[in-house]
Design a protein around this motif. Structure first.
Motif, PDB file in Angstrom:
ATOM      1  N   THR A 125     -59.276   4.530  57.208  1.00  0.00           N
ATOM      2  CA  THR A 125     -59.323   5.841  56.730  1.00  0.00           C
ATOM      3  C   THR A 125     -60.162   5.674  55.600  1.00  0.00           C
ATOM      4  N   SER A 126     -60.184   4.501  54.710  1.00  0.00           N
ATOM      5  CA  SER A 126     -61.042   4.331  53.597  1.00  0.00           C
ATOM      6  C   SER A 126     -62.594   4.035  54.015  1.00  0.00           C
ATOM      7  N   ASP A 131     -64.260   7.047  54.945  1.00  0.00           N
ATOM      8  CA  ASP A 131     -64.577   7.870  53.587  1.00  0.00           C
ATOM      9  C   ASP A 131     -65.759   7.430  53.030  1.00  0.00           C
ATOM     10  N   ASP A 149     -69.420   8.930  52.364  1.00  0.00           N
ATOM     11  CA  ASP A 149     -70.051   9.019  51.099  1.00  0.00           C
ATOM     12  C   ASP A 149     -71.532   8.504  51.279  1.00  0.00           C
TER      13      ASP A 149
END
Length: 376
Positions: free
Chosen positions: A323-324, A327, A331
């Motif tokens: 999930t990180s 993200d 970005d």
């Protein structure tokens, strides 16, 4: 002859009207009275009885008996041996209608009306009505439900009807006892019967009575119809489930075919000619097959409880890491789009500057003079 006499009487009355005289009435009791046209007489007023009107008293003795319910005889009226109460006139009785009032009094007492309230029926302006509601509906559950609807939560509906009609109302068992004026008793009977018959809810009657109470205060509407002011409630019938009916088979005069007996079935399968040992062995074999099938099914059910459920292979750390990473990628994509946009803007500005610079250099460059050829 009778028709001729009727025609003569009609002709005489028409002639009398034409001459300006009052028409002659046929019959001894049909004569006009001097107080018929007196505007000072209120024919609806109930005058209080004066004993001087009947000084001689009653010539005959009148009596009435009223049965009391068993539960009333046990609780308060223990002296009632026969379960009834009788009232009769005496030599001192002057009011001839008081015996009817006394009959209503013991009737109210038998319907559990308190004695201080029941004694008020002896007044001339007070009347009573016993409304029987037990025979209106047969279903006991529906009857109890609609009777509670008449009472309302914490007797609020019954109190509202009492205030609007000006009557005392007591719901007891299969009857409703009401005391008040004739007009109020008529309204109470209508409300009670409509409630038990499921024609209209008592709340709708209360709304109508409130509107009529306000309209009665306006003297301009005294001789007009109030139908346009009253609300019109439409009854909504809830669709009930239709009972399941079996389809009727077409009628045939012939009886259905006879079903084969047990012996016929054994003859068809050949078991009838088998010996007892073979029959018992066959039954035992069928029983064992059924037992084995049942055992296998139970085993499958027991093993199903020990089958582990499907789990996610990813650990919590890996899932958080994924999930990180997602993200971070998002970005990064945003930042790249932003940088590309800024780069395009800066490139466009540089192109504009180069063009302006080139244009300015061409304008400031001096023109070269061509050398003229020397004449020889």
């Amino acid at each position: 002859m009778a028709s001729e006499e009727g025609e003569e009487a009609n002709a005489a009355s028409v002639a009398a009207e034409g001459e300006g005289k009052k028409p002659r009435h046929k019959g001894k009791h049909d004569k006009p009275k001097p107080w018929d046209d007196d505007p000072n007489i209120d024919r609806w007023k109930i005058e209080k009885f004066d004993p001087s009107w009947n000084e001689g008293g009653m010539l005959e003795v009148s009596s009435f008996s009223t049965l009391f319910p068993q539960y009333r005889g046990k609780s308060r009226f223990d002296w009632l041996v026969e379960g009834s109460m009788t009232v009769s006139t005496t030599r001192k009785t002057r009011d001839p209608y008081i015996i009817v009032k006394a009959k209503e009094l013991i009737k109210l007492l038998s319907r559990s009306v308190p004695a201080p309230q029941a004694i008020k029926i002896l007044n001339d302006e007070m009347s009573c009505d016993i409304i029987k509601i037990g025979s209106i509906i047969r279903n006991k559950e529906r009857f109890v439900k609609r009777r509670e609807r008449l009472l309302g939560p914490n007797l609020s509906t019954l109190k509202a009807i009492e205030i609007l009609t000006g009557c005392y109302i007591l719901v007891q068992g299969n009857t409703v006892a009401a005391m008040g004026s004739w007009k109020g008793l008529k309204q109470v009977r209508r409300v009670v019967e409509d409630c038990i018959k499921n024609v209209k809810h008592p709340v709708y009657h209360i709304k109508e009575l409130l509107i009529k109470r306000e309209l009665a205060k306006n003297p301009a509407l005294a001789n007009e119809s109030w139908d346009r002011f009253l609300p019109k409630f439409k009854k909504k019938n809830v669709k009930q489930k239709k009972p399941i009916t079996k389809e009727k088979k077409p009628y045939t005069p012939f009886p259905p075919p006879q079903q084969p007996s047990k012996i016929d079935l054994e003859l068809e399968s050949g078991e009838y000619f088998m010996s007892d040992k073979k029959k018992s062995a066959k039954k035992w074999q069928e029983k064992l097959e059924k037992q084995s099938e049942k055992a296998e099914e139970n085993k499958r059910k027991r093993e199903a409880a020990f089958v582990p459920p499907k789990e996610d292979t990813a650990t919590p750390y890996e899932s958080a890491k994924s999930t990180s990473n997602n993200d971070e990628i998002a970005d990064m994509a945003k930042s790249l789009k932003k940088k590309a946009k800024e780069f395009r803007k800066s490139e466009a500005q540089e192109n504009v500057r180069l063009e302006s610079y080139v244009a300015s250099n061409e304008g400031s460059r001096p023109k070269k003079k061509h050398k003229s050829s020397k004449s020889k």
